[in-house]
Design a protein around this motif. Structure first.
Motif, PDB file in Angstrom:
ATOM      1  N   CYS A  17       0.894  -1.264  -0.005  1.00 32.17           N
ATOM      2  CA  CYS A  17      -0.066   0.040   0.085  1.00 32.17           C
ATOM      3  C   CYS A  17       0.873   1.219   0.065  1.00 32.17           C
ATOM      4  O   CYS A  17       0.440   2.394   0.652  1.00 32.17           O
ATOM      5  N   SER A  70       3.915   6.002   3.698  1.00 27.43           N
ATOM      6  CA  SER A  70       2.532   5.976   4.335  1.00 27.43           C
ATOM      7  C   SER A  70       2.296   5.107   5.362  1.00 27.43           C
ATOM      8  O   SER A  70       2.378   3.929   5.028  1.00 27.43           O
ATOM      9  N   GLN A  71       2.038   5.411   6.570  1.00 27.15           N
ATOM     10  CA  GLN A  71       1.805   4.470   7.625  1.00 27.15           C
ATOM     11  C   GLN A  71       0.146   3.600   7.018  1.00 27.15           C
ATOM     12  O   GLN A  71      -0.580   4.102   6.674  1.00 27.15           O
ATOM     13  N   VAL A  72       0.332   2.279   7.231  1.00 29.22           N
ATOM     14  CA  VAL A  72      -0.792   1.945   7.131  1.00 29.22           C
ATOM     15  C   VAL A  72      -0.883   0.563   8.184  1.00 29.22           C
ATOM     16  O   VAL A  72      -0.045   0.023   8.866  1.00 29.22           O
ATOM     17  N   SER A 125      -3.175  -1.996   9.054  1.00 26.44           N
ATOM     18  CA  SER A 125      -4.528  -2.918   8.743  1.00 26.44           C
ATOM     19  C   SER A 125      -4.180  -4.402   9.032  1.00 26.44           C
ATOM     20  O   SER A 125      -3.011  -4.523   9.754  1.00 26.44           O
ATOM     21  N   PRO A 162      -6.829  11.333   5.775  1.00 25.50           N
ATOM     22  CA  PRO A 162      -6.314  10.062   5.810  1.00 25.50           C
ATOM     23  C   PRO A 162      -6.891   9.204   6.976  1.00 25.50           C
ATOM     24  O   PRO A 162      -6.899   9.808   8.146  1.00 25.50           O
ATOM     25  N   THR A 185      -6.694   4.771   8.442  1.00 22.44           N
ATOM     26  CA  THR A 185      -6.202   3.640   8.435  1.00 22.44           C
ATOM     27  C   THR A 185      -6.767   2.513   9.434  1.00 22.44           C
ATOM     28  O   THR A 185      -6.479   2.797  10.714  1.00 22.44           O
ATOM     29  N   GLY A 221      -9.027   1.711   4.100  1.00 23.81           N
ATOM     30  CA  GLY A 221      -8.495   2.954   4.589  1.00 23.81           C
ATOM     31  C   GLY A 221      -8.048   3.918   3.359  1.00 23.81           C
ATOM     32  O   GLY A 221      -7.867   3.362   2.354  1.00 23.81           O
ATOM     33  N   ASN A 246      -5.049   5.388   3.027  1.00 22.90           N
ATOM     34  CA  ASN A 246      -3.815   5.666   3.907  1.00 22.90           C
ATOM     35  C   ASN A 246      -2.853   6.915   3.541  1.00 22.90           C
ATOM     36  O   ASN A 246      -2.038   7.322   4.131  1.00 22.90           O
ATOM     37  N   GLN A 247      -3.095   7.551   2.262  1.00 23.00           N
ATOM     38  CA  GLN A 247      -2.197   8.527   1.847  1.00 23.00           C
ATOM     39  C   GLN A 247      -2.826   9.397   0.911  1.00 23.00           C
ATOM     40  O   GLN A 247      -3.598   9.231   0.168  1.00 23.00           O
TER      41      GLN A 247
END
Length: 365
Positions: free
Chosen positions: A117, A124-126, A128, A268, A270, A275, A277-278
């Motif tokens: 992702c 970018s923090q994810v 999930s 954003p 998540t 999400g 996410n970015q």
């Protein structure tokens, strides 16, 4: 998967499987052979410490070459993959492939960053259930990946510079259920989507299985709101009209009303299953277009098919109204869409696959 979607209940159950792990410190995953390296990327830094002290934490992949990350004899299941690269540009400059049961064509063939992702070469923090991307570029995948005879994972460096890869593949060896399916992942890009047409996320999948995930890296080329397009699933012989049709792009990814929180704009988020996410905003210079990354995991709600599957999304926005009193109208756009489709299938390979990504097709621009 439906009875225990996050696997917590299964933690209390004993198993005859055994745990193994492949990394640059133990490239074969053999029992009792971790940390035995005497040469590697950390040899100089660990020169005063000796064997067993981080001699080989990573590998170098020269430009134009392919590294074999792991070859595993089955039966077994890959449970977790972690990796990170230097530089971050490698996320769209390398291609991750996975081959099941000795097949010569990969079931998984995607740019490295898109599988986690992060399709824009910018972190970018994810957070999930199936994918976690953590500062600063620590990529984790928890999709179960069963195989019966063998698994082979490679990373091709199609960029013009050397890539340093740190990685770990955690897996179990032991019996695989008769009804366990093989993980597949296909990547496609429409750059741009021809105006008035749709972007194909998945096509010509034949067999029985279930669709489990979508990641979209979306760049806008038109002003205004861009996410009115419907995501459509054509199941088991559907031709003109799908069996499953959503109400809009932001709706499919779990948001609403343009992802727009008044006063702060695109916002954003998540979550375990979905999400946005970015959100990459224009900088007034070279980063001239807005870019987005979004994911939807069909883990508690897999989309099942028994014969074939096709998935599309419309590039559709909103334009100004007409003199007849309409406040707005839908208008086709011509955006840049790159999609990763994840699904499980009863076969370890498919004859019909999208073309392998190349550097110009993957290029962030």
């Amino acid at each position: 998967m439906l009875d225990d979607p996050i696997g917590l209940e299964s933690l209390s159950r004993r198993s005859s499987r055994v745990s193994r792990s492949i990394s640059a410190e133990n490239p074969t995953g053999e029992k009792g052979r971790g940390g035995m390296a005497t040469e590697g990327t950390g040899a100089r830094a660990a020169g005063d410490l000796g064997q067993g002290w981080k001699i080989s934490p990573s590998i170098h992949i020269p430009a134009g070459e392919t590294a074999v990350l792991g070859e595993i004899g089955g039966p077994g299941v890959i449970k977790h993959i972690w990796c990170t690269t230097a530089p971050h540009r490698a996320w769209r400059g390398t291609i991750l492939r996975m081959y099941w049961d000795g097949e010569q064509v990969p079931a998984v063939e995607v740019p490295l960053g898109d599988l986690f992702c992060n399709g824009w070469n910018t972190f970018s923090q994810v957070s999930s259930l199936a994918v976690a991307a953590n500062p600063n570029g620590g990529f984790n995948a928890y999709w179960p990946m069963p195989f019966r005879r063998s698994a082979r994972l490679t990373l091709e460096n199609v960029s013009a510079e050397e890539v340093v890869l740190y990685y770990q593949i955690d897996y179990e060896l032991g019996d695989v259920a008769d009804d366990a399916s093989y993980l597949h992942a296909h990547w496609r890009r429409s750059h741009p989507v021809p105006r008035g047409e749709v972007h194909t996320i998945l096509d010509r999948v034949e067999g029985s299985g279930h669709y489990v995930g979508t990641y979209l890296a979306w760049a806008t080329n038109d002003p205004g709101w861009w996410g009115e397009g419907e995501v459509k699933f054509f199941l088991d012989g559907d031709v003109e009209f799908p069996t499953i049709c959503g109400t809009g792009t932001e709706d499919y990814f779990g948001g609403a009303w343009n992802f727009d929180v008044p006063g702060q704009g695109y916002t954003p988020f998540t979550t375990p299953y979905l999400g946005l996410n970015q959100v990459l905003r224009p900088d007034g210079l070279y980063a001239s277009q807005q870019r987005f990354g979004m994911y939807r995991w069909h883990i508690p709600d897999p989309i099942r098919f028994t014969e074939n599957l096709r998935v599309t999304v419309q590039s559709l926005g909103i334009g100004p109204g007409h003199h007849n009193g309409l406040a707005h109208r839908y208008r086709p756009t011509s955006d840049d869409l790159a999609s990763t489709a994840l699904f499980y299938l009863d076969a370890p390979s498919l004859p019909n696959r999208p073309p392998a990504p190349d550097l110009l097709t993957m290029e962030v621009n």
